[in-house]
Enzyme design. Structure first.
Site, short mmCIF file in Angstrom:
data_model
loop_
_atom_site.label_atom_id
_atom_site.label_comp_id
_atom_site.label_asym_id
_atom_site.label_seq_id
_atom_site.Cartn_x
_atom_site.Cartn_y
_atom_site.Cartn_z
N ASP A 1 -1.22 4.93 13.39
CA ASP A 1 -2.26 5.16 12.38
C ASP A 1 -3.62 4.64 12.85
O ASP A 1 -3.70 3.85 13.77
CB ASP A 1 -1.87 4.51 11.04
CG ASP A 1 -1.36 3.09 11.20
OD1 ASP A 1 -1.58 2.49 12.26
OD2 ASP A 1 -0.73 2.59 10.25
N ASN B 1 3.14 -4.58 0.40
CA ASN B 1 3.48 -3.67 -0.70
C ASN B 1 4.54 -2.64 -0.28
O ASN B 1 4.82 -1.70 -1.00
CB ASN B 1 2.22 -2.95 -1.21
CG ASN B 1 1.60 -2.07 -0.13
OD1 ASN B 1 2.07 -2.03 1.00
ND2 ASN B 1 0.53 -1.37 -0.48
N HIS C 1 4.34 -0.66 2.46
CA HIS C 1 3.88 0.52 3.21
C HIS C 1 4.37 0.49 4.66
O HIS C 1 4.62 -0.57 5.23
CB HIS C 1 2.36 0.70 3.12
CG HIS C 1 1.52 -0.26 3.91
ND1 HIS C 1 0.28 -0.67 3.50
CD2 HIS C 1 1.72 -0.88 5.10
CE1 HIS C 1 -0.24 -1.49 4.40
NE2 HIS C 1 0.63 -1.65 5.38
N GLU D 1 1.29 4.58 1.72
CA GLU D 1 1.21 3.57 0.66
C GLU D 1 2.12 3.96 -0.51
O GLU D 1 2.43 5.14 -0.70
CB GLU D 1 -0.24 3.49 0.15
CG GLU D 1 -1.28 3.09 1.19
CD GLU D 1 -1.30 1.58 1.47
OE1 GLU D 1 -0.31 0.90 1.17
OE2 GLU D 1 -2.33 1.12 1.99
C1 F6R Z 1 -0.44 -0.85 11.40
C2 F6R Z 1 0.39 -0.36 10.32
C3 F6R Z 1 0.63 -1.16 9.11
C4 F6R Z 1 1.02 -2.61 9.44
C5 F6R Z 1 1.23 -3.40 8.15
C6 F6R Z 1 1.52 -4.85 8.45
O1 F6R Z 1 -0.45 0.09 12.46
O2 F6R Z 1 0.88 0.73 10.40
O3 F6R Z 1 1.65 -0.56 8.35
O4 F6R Z 1 2.20 -2.60 10.21
O5 F6R Z 1 0.09 -3.31 7.37
O6 F6R Z 1 0.41 -5.44 9.03
P1 F6R Z 1 0.46 -6.90 9.62
O7 F6R Z 1 1.32 -6.83 10.84
O8 F6R Z 1 -0.97 -7.21 9.96
O9 F6R Z 1 1.03 -7.78 8.58
#
Ligand code: F6R
Length: 254
Positions: A67, A136, A138, A143
């Site tokens: 992403d 959350n 995702h 989301e």
């Molecule tokens: C990032 C992504 C997000 C993160 C998630 C957790 O490429 O796809 O889904 O994996 O937001 O982020 P961290 O690792 O910063 O807690």
């Protein structure tokens, strides 16, 4: 779904990097799907160390990006493209032509976000997809919502995601409200998925996710329960509530 609980973040990163190395050893032309965020930074560092120690050759490996924020220049130090270059891509012998990042320009040129999914298919599909999880639930930037998109698409970031991720921005005023993300089917098509969760902030969601008996768009990660080859690597801090509940369920059964 296999669940591996490690003592700490370092052991989690070790385990994840060893799985990725094993994948490349078994198939030198592996196609990897790469997440960003805080969680895999140390995993990528260990891959770089393995490369420097001559333990791995990335020259045939292909990578795809999970992403990217919408509205940031790819060279912006807050973009995920920049992050991946800094943490891994520029530090190993990946070939430029084997690096596929989600760039707005590429997608605009092709006029279709689905071009990215087709590009993955044309490269043989993803062998190993690395994922993190939002607090959350995702996955990528899919989301919680009433509907989940199948393919690569533009996603509106949840308020919670904006709040959490803004703290990581060098220029907080630049935090976007949208992103381009692989969809649920794009992720699901990977032959193997590794989901990483680390730290106490992930304890609630990991408990909800692992114990969920339904597939629900309110916790997008739950769709992974349908996939036959998912390994969840979780450190003790993130596993706290899940382990407490597991212990209680166990006591109850006995
Ligand atoms: C990032 C992504 C997000 C993160 C998630 C957790 O490429 O796809 O889904 O994996 O937001 O982020 P961290 O690792 O910063 O807690």
């Amino acid at each position: 779904m296999d669940i591996i609980v490690t003592d700490d973040h370092d052991a989690l990163s070790n385990k994840a990097s060893e799985i990725i190395l094993e994948c490349i050893h078994q198939k030198p032309g592996s196609v990897l799907g790469l997440a960003t965020g805080r969680t895999p930074v140390e995993t990528y560092r260990k891959l770089v160390q393995a490369y420097e120690a001559d333990r791995v050759d990335f020259s045939h490996v292909k990578v795809f990006h999970l992403d990217e924020y919408l509205g940031l220049d790819k060279d912006d130090s807050d973009s995920y493209s920049y992050y991946l270059h800094e943490t891994l891509l520029d530090k190993v012998n990946l070939r430029k032509e084997n690096i596929h990042l989600i760039s707005e320009r590429l997608l605009e040129k092709r006029r279709s976000l689905h071009h990215y999914d087709r590009l993955i298919d044309r490269n043989g599909g993803i062998d190993l997809q690395l994922l993190g999880i939002g607090s959350n639930g995702h996955i990528g930037f899919n989301e919680p919502d009433t509907d989940l998109y199948l393919d690569t698409h533009i996603a509106k970031l949840a308020k919670e995601t904006i709040r959490t991720n803004r703290t990581l921005f060098n220029d907080k005023s630049k935090m976007p409200s949208k992103a381009i993300t692989m969809g649920i089917r794009s992720v699901f098509k990977a032959r193997r998925i590794i989901l990483l969760a680390s730290g106490p902030d992930k304890s609630d969601i990991m408990n909800d996710f692992i114990h969920s008996e339904t597939i629900t768009p309110s916790i997008p990660a739950t769709f992974l329960k349908l996939h036959g080859n998912v390994t969840v690597i979780i450190d003790k801090a993130a596993a706290q509530k899940y382990l407490d509940k597991k212990g209680n369920d166990h006591d109850h059964i006995n």
